[in-house]
Design a protein around this motif. Structure first.
Motif, mmCIF file in Angstrom:
data_model
loop_
_atom_site.group_PDB
_atom_site.id
_atom_site.type_symbol
_atom_site.label_atom_id
_atom_site.label_comp_id
_atom_site.label_asym_id
_atom_site.label_seq_id
_atom_site.Cartn_x
_atom_site.Cartn_y
_atom_site.Cartn_z
ATOM 1 N N GLY A 203 0.947 -1.074 -0.036
ATOM 2 C CA GLY A 203 -0.082 -0.020 -0.125
ATOM 3 C C GLY A 203 0.785 1.132 -0.018
ATOM 4 N N GLU A 204 0.081 2.480 0.347
ATOM 5 C CA GLU A 204 0.927 3.631 0.443
ATOM 6 C C GLU A 204 2.109 3.584 1.313
ATOM 7 O OE1 GLU A 204 1.549 6.992 -1.491
ATOM 8 O OE2 GLU A 204 -0.231 5.844 -1.848
ATOM 9 N N SER A 205 1.982 2.996 2.357
ATOM 10 C CA SER A 205 3.174 3.058 3.575
ATOM 11 C C SER A 205 4.133 2.213 3.067
ATOM 12 C CB SER A 205 2.481 2.466 4.869
ATOM 13 O OG SER A 205 2.265 0.949 4.554
ATOM 14 N N ALA A 206 4.127 1.312 1.881
ATOM 15 C CA ALA A 206 5.198 0.491 1.512
ATOM 16 C C ALA A 206 6.506 1.463 0.974
ATOM 17 C CB ALA A 206 4.927 -0.257 0.399
ATOM 18 N N GLY A 207 6.102 2.604 0.603
ATOM 19 C CA GLY A 207 7.399 3.667 0.181
ATOM 20 C C GLY A 207 8.244 3.892 1.284
ATOM 21 N N ALA A 208 7.732 4.111 2.589
ATOM 22 C CA ALA A 208 8.707 4.265 3.760
ATOM 23 C C ALA A 208 9.356 3.145 4.174
ATOM 24 C CB ALA A 208 7.794 4.663 4.934
ATOM 25 N N GLU A 209 8.818 1.875 4.324
ATOM 26 C CA GLU A 209 9.448 0.572 4.367
ATOM 27 C C GLU A 209 10.421 0.223 3.537
ATOM 28 O OE1 GLU A 209 6.342 -2.246 4.182
ATOM 29 O OE2 GLU A 209 5.011 -1.226 5.670
ATOM 30 N N PHE A 210 10.246 0.498 1.925
ATOM 31 C CA PHE A 210 11.407 0.322 1.164
ATOM 32 C C PHE A 210 12.466 1.282 1.292
ATOM 33 C CE2 PHE A 210 7.863 -0.985 -2.111
ATOM 34 C CZ PHE A 210 8.148 -2.289 -1.742
ATOM 35 N N ASP A 211 12.242 2.593 1.913
ATOM 36 C CA ASP A 211 13.196 3.534 1.912
ATOM 37 C C ASP A 211 14.253 3.238 3.057
ATOM 38 O OD1 ASP A 211 12.485 5.073 -0.061
ATOM 39 O OD2 ASP A 211 11.182 6.505 1.260
ATOM 40 N N ALA A 212 13.452 2.281 4.176
ATOM 41 C CA ALA A 212 14.266 2.344 5.427
ATOM 42 C C ALA A 212 15.051 1.019 5.034
ATOM 43 C CB ALA A 212 13.465 1.726 6.549
ATOM 44 N N LYS A 213 14.840 0.180 4.522
ATOM 45 C CA LYS A 213 15.572 -0.841 3.947
ATOM 46 C C LYS A 213 16.541 -0.661 3.265
ATOM 47 C CE LYS A 213 12.280 -4.802 4.261
ATOM 48 N NZ LYS A 213 11.650 -5.990 3.589
ATOM 49 N N ILE A 214 16.608 0.086 2.211
ATOM 50 C CA ILE A 214 17.545 0.748 1.369
ATOM 51 C C ILE A 214 18.561 1.600 2.140
ATOM 52 C CG2 ILE A 214 17.938 2.108 -0.695
ATOM 53 C CD1 ILE A 214 15.116 1.439 -2.043
ATOM 54 N N ALA A 215 18.030 2.468 3.140
ATOM 55 C CA ALA A 215 18.974 3.257 3.851
ATOM 56 C C ALA A 215 19.899 2.491 4.605
ATOM 57 C CB ALA A 215 18.342 4.170 4.664
ATOM 58 N N ASN A 217 21.052 -0.759 3.676
ATOM 59 C CA ASN A 217 21.832 -1.442 2.790
ATOM 60 C C ASN A 217 21.654 -0.956 1.236
ATOM 61 O OD1 ASN A 217 23.145 -3.114 1.188
ATOM 62 N ND2 ASN A 217 22.148 -5.102 1.762
ATOM 63 N N LYS A 218 22.385 -0.222 0.994
ATOM 64 C CA LYS A 218 22.594 0.431 -0.499
ATOM 65 C C LYS A 218 22.443 -0.635 -1.572
ATOM 66 C CE LYS A 218 23.040 4.720 0.814
ATOM 67 N NZ LYS A 218 21.727 5.767 0.846
ATOM 68 N N ARG A 219 23.082 -1.732 -1.267
ATOM 69 C CA ARG A 219 23.101 -2.872 -2.291
ATOM 70 C C ARG A 219 21.872 -3.730 -2.234
ATOM 71 N NH1 ARG A 219 27.421 -2.567 -5.369
ATOM 72 N NH2 ARG A 219 27.172 -4.874 -5.922
ATOM 73 N N ASP A 220 20.884 -3.357 -1.473
ATOM 74 C CA ASP A 220 19.561 -4.434 -1.385
ATOM 75 C C ASP A 220 18.922 -4.237 -2.587
ATOM 76 O OD1 ASP A 220 17.399 -5.657 -0.825
ATOM 77 O OD2 ASP A 220 16.883 -4.748 1.141
ATOM 78 N N PHE A 221 19.295 -4.897 -3.720
ATOM 79 C CA PHE A 221 18.688 -4.619 -5.066
ATOM 80 C C PHE A 221 17.313 -5.057 -4.994
ATOM 81 C CE2 PHE A 221 23.338 -4.942 -6.514
ATOM 82 C CZ PHE A 221 23.498 -3.663 -6.318
ATOM 83 N N ASP A 222 17.125 -6.453 -4.384
ATOM 84 C CA ASP A 222 15.752 -6.644 -4.415
ATOM 85 C C ASP A 222 14.899 -5.785 -3.925
ATOM 86 O OD1 ASP A 222 16.264 -9.444 -5.446
ATOM 87 O OD2 ASP A 222 16.933 -10.009 -3.261
ATOM 88 N N THR A 223 15.132 -5.117 -3.050
ATOM 89 C CA THR A 223 14.262 -4.134 -2.526
ATOM 90 C C THR A 223 14.128 -2.657 -3.246
ATOM 91 O OG1 THR A 223 14.549 -4.773 0.015
ATOM 92 C CG2 THR A 223 13.812 -2.397 -0.313
ATOM 93 N N ARG A 224 15.219 -2.465 -3.704
ATOM 94 C CA ARG A 224 15.262 -1.179 -4.903
ATOM 95 C C ARG A 224 14.302 -1.700 -6.201
ATOM 96 N NH1 ARG A 224 18.582 2.786 -4.271
ATOM 97 N NH2 ARG A 224 20.434 2.696 -3.015
ATOM 98 N N TYR A 225 14.440 -2.947 -6.371
ATOM 99 C CA TYR A 225 13.839 -3.325 -7.791
ATOM 100 C C TYR A 225 12.228 -3.397 -7.313
ATOM 101 C CZ TYR A 225 12.454 -5.818 -11.975
ATOM 102 O OH TYR A 225 11.855 -6.115 -13.314
ATOM 103 N N ALA A 226 11.996 -3.845 -6.311
ATOM 104 C CA ALA A 226 10.393 -3.811 -5.770
ATOM 105 C C ALA A 226 9.921 -2.376 -5.423
ATOM 106 C CB ALA A 226 10.405 -4.620 -4.434
ATOM 107 N N ARG A 227 10.710 -1.546 -5.072
ATOM 108 C CA ARG A 227 10.531 -0.103 -4.759
ATOM 109 C C ARG A 227 10.063 0.484 -6.421
ATOM 110 N NH1 ARG A 227 12.220 5.297 -4.963
ATOM 111 N NH2 ARG A 227 11.273 6.499 -3.402
ATOM 112 N N ALA A 228 10.848 0.180 -7.206
ATOM 113 C CA ALA A 228 10.760 0.594 -8.654
ATOM 114 C C ALA A 228 9.428 0.016 -9.225
ATOM 115 C CB ALA A 228 11.991 -0.048 -9.569
#
Length: 302
Positions: A203-215, A217-228
């Protein structure tokens, strides 16, 4: 049938051929075979009902035009499409051979209707009338089911309007072609992203969850791709491409180049329809698309 001179050649032949094939009949009043071919051409122009335009040029009176086309004998007919000669024939051919010549080059009546509906849909979209555009595109696809350009525009508009189920139904007849078509493949990437987001209940809150994971670990590509993909589902195209670039800058080949392929798919989706231009000319490119193409090239080639 229109008589063409130097004065109206550009408008009636070159410019007109950008919209419809133009058959130029070079003739002269003294030419016996010309008199037998002329009525055949006029009959076919009427019968083909707008699939081509017939113009006549008196080669004696318009020697400059005849020389430009290298006319050596008459009657000679030259077919122009998109501002350029594509084929021709000499002599007073019988109706059957002229018909075969035309059928080899001309779009079918269904193709012409679909193309006209596409253009009308683009005009309606430019005016903000999405209902009219959708109706036009639906008619284009129904008239010419093999027209993948019209189907791409139709499915894209349905997805843009949030009509995912209708989009999937409209896309079903060409889903097997998606792997070999960049444009159809782009639509499938969009629908896959929508399915991914729905399956994960992002949902809408997923954005903040993705951002926290990426912050963390910058190389968390699975999360980056999910965010994209989450951004794609929200039609936040440039934000999605920015996220995909972050993956590409760190690992170009990650996950069988998933980031690059998805980035290219977005470019296909957001690129507006290109206006018709004469052969050899390059249509103008959308500035956003041009900017993000350059960014991709810069990262991939670095």
């Amino acid at each position: 049938m229109i008589d063409v001179t130097v004065e109206n050649f550009e408008a009636e032949v070159v410019a007109a051929s950008m919209d419809v094939p133009v058959l130029v009949d070079f003739w002269a009043p003294w030419c016996g075979p010309c008199k037998s071919l002329g009525p055949v051409l006029e009959k076919l122009e009427t019968e083909y009902a707008g699939r081509f335009k017939l113009v006549k040029i008196d080669s004696d009176q318009e020697q400059q035009i005849a020389a430009m086309f290298g006319i050596r004998s008459i009657p000679t007919c030259v077919l122009l499409m998109n501002g350029q000669p594509v084929d021709g024939f000499m002599g007073a051919l019988p109706e059957g051979q002229v018909r075969a010549f035309l059928d080899k080059h001309l779009p079918s009546a269904e193709e012409m209707i679909a193309e006209a509906e596409e253009e009308a849909a683009h005009e309606a979209l430019a005016d903000g009338d999405t209902d009219a555009a959708l109706e036009r595109l639906q008619h284009a696809v129904a008239t010419d089911p093999a027209n993948d350009e019209a189907r791409f525009d139709y499915v894209k508009l349905l997805l843009t309007l949030g009509r995912e189920d209708d989009a999937k139904v409209a896309f079903a007849p060409v889903i097997a072609k998606a792997a070999g078509s960049r444009r159809l493949g782009a639509l499938k990437s969009w629908m896959d992203a929508l399915d991914f987001v729905a399956a994960g209940a992002y949902g809408e809150s997923a954005g903040a969850e993705f951002d926290a994971k990426i912050a963390a670990n910058k190389r968390d590509f699975d999360t980056r791709y999910a965010r994209a993909r989450w951004l794609i589902a929200r039609q936040r195209w440039t934000d999605a491409m920015d996220e995909l670039l972050e993956i590409l800058m760190r690992d170009k080949g990650w996950n069988d180049e998933a980031a690059r392929k998805t980035y290219v798919a977005i470019l296909e989706i957001i690129e507006p329809p290109k206006p018709k231009v004469a052969e050899g000319q390059i249509p103008p490119e959308d500035p956003v698309v041009a900017t993000y193409r350059r960014r991709l090239s810069s990262v991939v080639l670095s």
